[in-house]
Design a protein around this motif. Structure first.
Motif, PDB file in Angstrom:
ATOM      1  N   GLU A  19     -26.358   1.832  17.805  1.00  0.00           N
ATOM      2  CA  GLU A  19     -25.845   0.480  17.991  1.00  0.00           C
ATOM      3  C   GLU A  19     -26.859  -0.443  18.657  1.00  0.00           C
ATOM      4  O   GLU A  19     -26.553  -1.600  18.939  1.00  0.00           O
ATOM      5  CB  GLU A  19     -24.555   0.531  18.836  1.00  0.00           C
ATOM      6  N   GLY A  20     -28.054   0.058  18.946  1.00  0.00           N
ATOM      7  CA  GLY A  20     -29.081  -0.785  19.523  1.00  0.00           C
ATOM      8  C   GLY A  20     -28.952  -1.012  21.017  1.00  0.00           C
ATOM      9  O   GLY A  20     -29.553  -1.952  21.562  1.00  0.00           O
ATOM     10  N   GLY A  21     -28.194  -0.168  21.710  1.00  0.00           N
ATOM     11  CA  GLY A  21     -28.047  -0.310  23.152  1.00  0.00           C
ATOM     12  C   GLY A  21     -29.307   0.097  23.899  1.00  0.00           C
ATOM     13  O   GLY A  21     -30.107   0.904  23.416  1.00  0.00           O
ATOM     14  N   ARG A  22     -29.516  -0.467  25.075  1.00  0.00           N
ATOM     15  CA  ARG A  22     -30.659  -0.167  25.952  1.00  0.00           C
ATOM     16  C   ARG A  22     -32.003  -0.348  25.241  1.00  0.00           C
ATOM     17  O   ARG A  22     -32.968   0.347  25.518  1.00  0.00           O
ATOM     18  CB  ARG A  22     -30.549   1.253  26.520  1.00  0.00           C
ATOM     19  N   GLY A  23     -32.052  -1.276  24.313  1.00  0.00           N
ATOM     20  CA  GLY A  23     -33.315  -1.576  23.643  1.00  0.00           C
ATOM     21  C   GLY A  23     -33.696  -0.627  22.526  1.00  0.00           C
ATOM     22  O   GLY A  23     -34.826  -0.687  22.019  1.00  0.00           O
ATOM     23  N   HIS A  24     -32.781   0.247  22.111  1.00  0.00           N
ATOM     24  CA  HIS A  24     -33.078   1.184  21.027  1.00  0.00           C
ATOM     25  C   HIS A  24     -32.972   0.490  19.675  1.00  0.00           C
ATOM     26  O   HIS A  24     -32.383  -0.577  19.543  1.00  0.00           O
ATOM     27  CB  HIS A  24     -32.101   2.365  21.042  1.00  0.00           C
ATOM     28  N   ARG A  25     -33.531   1.120  18.679  1.00  0.00           N
ATOM     29  CA  ARG A  25     -33.266   0.767  17.291  1.00  0.00           C
ATOM     30  C   ARG A  25     -32.912   2.055  16.567  1.00  0.00           C
ATOM     31  O   ARG A  25     -33.358   3.142  16.955  1.00  0.00           O
ATOM     32  CB  ARG A  25     -34.478   0.103  16.633  1.00  0.00           C
ATOM     33  N   PRO A  26     -32.101   1.995  15.532  1.00  0.00           N
ATOM     34  CA  PRO A  26     -31.720   3.219  14.812  1.00  0.00           C
ATOM     35  C   PRO A  26     -32.947   3.930  14.257  1.00  0.00           C
ATOM     36  O   PRO A  26     -33.950   3.282  13.913  1.00  0.00           O
ATOM     37  CB  PRO A  26     -30.821   2.701  13.686  1.00  0.00           C
ATOM     38  N   PRO A  27     -32.905   5.246  14.153  1.00  0.00           N
ATOM     39  CA  PRO A  27     -34.020   5.993  13.554  1.00  0.00           C
ATOM     40  C   PRO A  27     -34.294   5.497  12.133  1.00  0.00           C
ATOM     41  O   PRO A  27     -33.369   5.153  11.396  1.00  0.00           O
ATOM     42  CB  PRO A  27     -33.520   7.439  13.553  1.00  0.00           C
ATOM     43  N   LEU A  28     -35.561   5.482  11.752  1.00  0.00           N
ATOM     44  CA  LEU A  28     -35.917   5.014  10.423  1.00  0.00           C
ATOM     45  C   LEU A  28     -35.482   5.995   9.341  1.00  0.00           C
ATOM     46  O   LEU A  28     -35.206   5.602   8.205  1.00  0.00           O
ATOM     47  CB  LEU A  28     -37.430   4.789  10.333  1.00  0.00           C
ATOM     48  N   ARG A  29     -35.399   7.275   9.704  1.00  0.00           N
ATOM     49  CA  ARG A  29     -35.099   8.291   8.703  1.00  0.00           C
ATOM     50  C   ARG A  29     -34.389   9.478   9.347  1.00  0.00           C
ATOM     51  O   ARG A  29     -34.729   9.883  10.460  1.00  0.00           O
ATOM     52  CB  ARG A  29     -36.393   8.761   8.044  1.00  0.00           C
ATOM     53  N   ILE A  30     -33.400  10.020   8.652  1.00  0.00           N
ATOM     54  CA  ILE A  30     -32.672  11.202   9.119  1.00  0.00           C
ATOM     55  C   ILE A  30     -32.636  12.208   7.971  1.00  0.00           C
ATOM     56  O   ILE A  30     -32.081  11.922   6.900  1.00  0.00           O
ATOM     57  CB  ILE A  30     -31.234  10.859   9.548  1.00  0.00           C
ATOM     58  N   ILE A  31     -33.230  13.362   8.183  1.00  0.00           N
ATOM     59  CA  ILE A  31     -33.196  14.439   7.200  1.00  0.00           C
ATOM     60  C   ILE A  31     -32.282  15.523   7.741  1.00  0.00           C
ATOM     61  O   ILE A  31     -32.497  16.034   8.852  1.00  0.00           O
ATOM     62  CB  ILE A  31     -34.601  15.001   6.919  1.00  0.00           C
ATOM     63  N   SER A  32     -31.259  15.877   6.989  1.00  0.00           N
ATOM     64  CA  SER A  32     -30.268  16.804   7.538  1.00  0.00           C
ATOM     65  C   SER A  32     -29.709  17.723   6.469  1.00  0.00           C
ATOM     66  O   SER A  32     -29.827  17.472   5.271  1.00  0.00           O
ATOM     67  CB  SER A  32     -29.116  16.024   8.180  1.00  0.00           C
ATOM     68  N   GLU A  33     -29.081  18.767   6.956  1.00  0.00           N
ATOM     69  CA  GLU A  33     -28.333  19.656   6.081  1.00  0.00           C
ATOM     70  C   GLU A  33     -26.956  19.050   5.830  1.00  0.00           C
ATOM     71  O   GLU A  33     -26.406  18.366   6.688  1.00  0.00           O
ATOM     72  CB  GLU A  33     -28.186  21.030   6.743  1.00  0.00           C
ATOM     73  N   TYR A  34     -26.417  19.293   4.660  1.00  0.00           N
ATOM     74  CA  TYR A  34     -25.048  18.880   4.342  1.00  0.00           C
ATOM     75  C   TYR A  34     -24.362  20.028   3.629  1.00  0.00           C
ATOM     76  O   TYR A  34     -24.684  20.350   2.488  1.00  0.00           O
ATOM     77  CB  TYR A  34     -25.049  17.628   3.466  1.00  0.00           C
ATOM     78  N   ALA A  89     -22.139  24.509  -1.548  1.00  0.00           N
ATOM     79  CA  ALA A  89     -23.601  24.472  -1.451  1.00  0.00           C
ATOM     80  C   ALA A  89     -24.061  24.073  -0.059  1.00  0.00           C
ATOM     81  O   ALA A  89     -23.296  23.569   0.766  1.00  0.00           O
ATOM     82  CB  ALA A  89     -24.166  23.497  -2.481  1.00  0.00           C
ATOM     83  N   ILE A  90     -25.328  24.332   0.208  1.00  0.00           N
ATOM     84  CA  ILE A  90     -25.996  23.858   1.421  1.00  0.00           C
ATOM     85  C   ILE A  90     -27.122  22.941   0.949  1.00  0.00           C
ATOM     86  O   ILE A  90     -28.107  23.398   0.380  1.00  0.00           O
ATOM     87  CB  ILE A  90     -26.540  25.021   2.258  1.00  0.00           C
ATOM     88  N   LEU A  91     -26.956  21.657   1.167  1.00  0.00           N
ATOM     89  CA  LEU A  91     -27.829  20.653   0.604  1.00  0.00           C
ATOM     90  C   LEU A  91     -28.722  20.016   1.669  1.00  0.00           C
ATOM     91  O   LEU A  91     -28.469  20.142   2.864  1.00  0.00           O
ATOM     92  CB  LEU A  91     -27.001  19.554  -0.068  1.00  0.00           C
ATOM     93  N   THR A  92     -29.734  19.303   1.200  1.00  0.00           N
ATOM     94  CA  THR A  92     -30.580  18.504   2.075  1.00  0.00           C
ATOM     95  C   THR A  92     -30.354  17.033   1.748  1.00  0.00           C
ATOM     96  O   THR A  92     -30.485  16.618   0.598  1.00  0.00           O
ATOM     97  CB  THR A  92     -32.059  18.844   1.888  1.00  0.00           C
ATOM     98  N   ILE A  93     -29.997  16.264   2.792  1.00  0.00           N
ATOM     99  CA  ILE A  93     -29.753  14.828   2.654  1.00  0.00           C
ATOM    100  C   ILE A  93     -30.876  14.065   3.348  1.00  0.00           C
ATOM    101  O   ILE A  93     -31.215  14.345   4.490  1.00  0.00           O
ATOM    102  CB  ILE A  93     -28.402  14.420   3.259  1.00  0.00           C
ATOM    103  N   ASP A  94     -31.430  13.107   2.641  1.00  0.00           N
ATOM    104  CA  ASP A  94     -32.467  12.245   3.198  1.00  0.00           C
ATOM    105  C   ASP A  94     -31.867  10.850   3.343  1.00  0.00           C
ATOM    106  O   ASP A  94     -31.555  10.188   2.346  1.00  0.00           O
ATOM    107  CB  ASP A  94     -33.673  12.213   2.262  1.00  0.00           C
ATOM    108  N   ALA A  95     -31.660  10.411   4.587  1.00  0.00           N
ATOM    109  CA  ALA A  95     -31.063   9.104   4.869  1.00  0.00           C
ATOM    110  C   ALA A  95     -32.166   8.166   5.372  1.00  0.00           C
ATOM    111  O   ALA A  95     -32.805   8.435   6.400  1.00  0.00           O
ATOM    112  CB  ALA A  95     -29.965   9.229   5.907  1.00  0.00           C
ATOM    113  N   ILE A  96     -32.390   7.080   4.636  1.00  0.00           N
ATOM    114  CA  ILE A  96     -33.468   6.138   4.957  1.00  0.00           C
ATOM    115  C   ILE A  96     -32.847   4.795   5.337  1.00  0.00           C
ATOM    116  O   ILE A  96     -32.011   4.252   4.612  1.00  0.00           O
ATOM    117  CB  ILE A  96     -34.420   5.976   3.774  1.00  0.00           C
ATOM    118  N   LEU A  97     -33.229   4.272   6.496  1.00  0.00           N
ATOM    119  CA  LEU A  97     -32.676   3.020   6.980  1.00  0.00           C
ATOM    120  C   LEU A  97     -33.052   1.888   6.035  1.00  0.00           C
ATOM    121  O   LEU A  97     -34.219   1.675   5.717  1.00  0.00           O
ATOM    122  CB  LEU A  97     -33.211   2.734   8.391  1.00  0.00           C
ATOM    123  N   SER A  98     -32.049   1.170   5.579  1.00  0.00           N
ATOM    124  CA  SER A  98     -32.265   0.101   4.596  1.00  0.00           C
ATOM    125  C   SER A  98     -32.863  -1.145   5.267  1.00  0.00           C
ATOM    126  O   SER A  98     -32.610  -1.409   6.434  1.00  0.00           O
ATOM    127  CB  SER A  98     -30.952  -0.266   3.908  1.00  0.00           C
TER     128      SER A  98
END
Length: 205
Positions: free
Chosen positions: A112-127, A196-205
């Motif tokens: 949510e951008g609290g304390r001066g953060h910005r969301p991660p540019l990319r999240i690679i995860s298992e699904y 299945a056990i998948l790999t998800i690549d989430a890229i910040l738009s």
């Protein structure tokens, strides 16, 4: 973040063998999760001691044959509590056997951008929809969470035939294909890959 004792020992040994990495790595021996959870523990199977899952309270992952010697207590925390004000994260790599959404929800300030953060540019995860369901969660909510935070989602199909090939081999790429997952396909995508056990690549738009 690594709560499994056996994995912690391996990581510490690796750091001893590679002292140059120590200044670039902080090892936290806890499990990340959201909410006010109690009586948390890591459980793992005899045939895969490194493949642990966080269970809290009366939670069960539906697996049979897990003995007490394959369960150990663990401390838990929130991702937000470990971030310095204004700290930016470029990449999150996460594989926690169905608890991915709980981990990301523990980073509310980060997203949510609290304390001066910005969301991660990319999240690679298992699904793994079935694993998420066995933990009492709704699998598709994970995809919806990422989408609601502004991420475009892709399914990475792994090239398992390349795992044992030399890095300089022409067919050594670990990615076989990468396909965009549309928002209106989240439900059907989850049903199609339920076991299945998948790999998800989430890229910040």
């Amino acid at each position: 973040f690594e709560p499994l004792h056996a994995n912690v020992e391996l990581l510490q040994h690796s750091l001893c063998l590679n002292p140059g990495l120590q200044e670039h790595l902080e090892l936290h021996t806890i499990a990340l999760t959201d909410g006010n959870k109690k009586d948390c523990r890591m459980s793992f199977r005899d045939d895969n001691a490194g493949n642990g899952v966080l269970l809290c309270g009366n939670q069960s992952n539906g697996e049979l044959g897990i003995s007490q010697r394959n369960v150990h207590e663990t401390s838990i925390g929130r991702l937000d509590d470990f971030l310095r004000p204004g700290q930016h994260i470029d990449l999150i790599k996460i594989d926690v056997e169905g608890n991915e959404l709980a981990v990301l929800r523990s980073g509310e300030l980060l997203f949510e951008g609290g304390r001066g953060h910005r969301p991660p540019l990319r999240i690679i995860s298992e699904y793994a929809p079935k694993l998420i369901h066995e933990l009492g969660e709704i699998p598709v909510e994970y995809l919806k969470f990422l989408s609601s935070k502004g991420y475009t989602l892709y399914h990475i199909e792994r090239n398992v035939e390349a795992w044992d090939k030399p890095a300089n081999d022409a067919d050594s790429s670990l990615t076989k294909s990468k396909t965009k997952i549309l928002h209106n396909e989240f439900e059907s995508f989850t049903v199609k890959h339920w076991d299945a056990i998948l790999t998800i690549d989430a890229i910040l738009s």
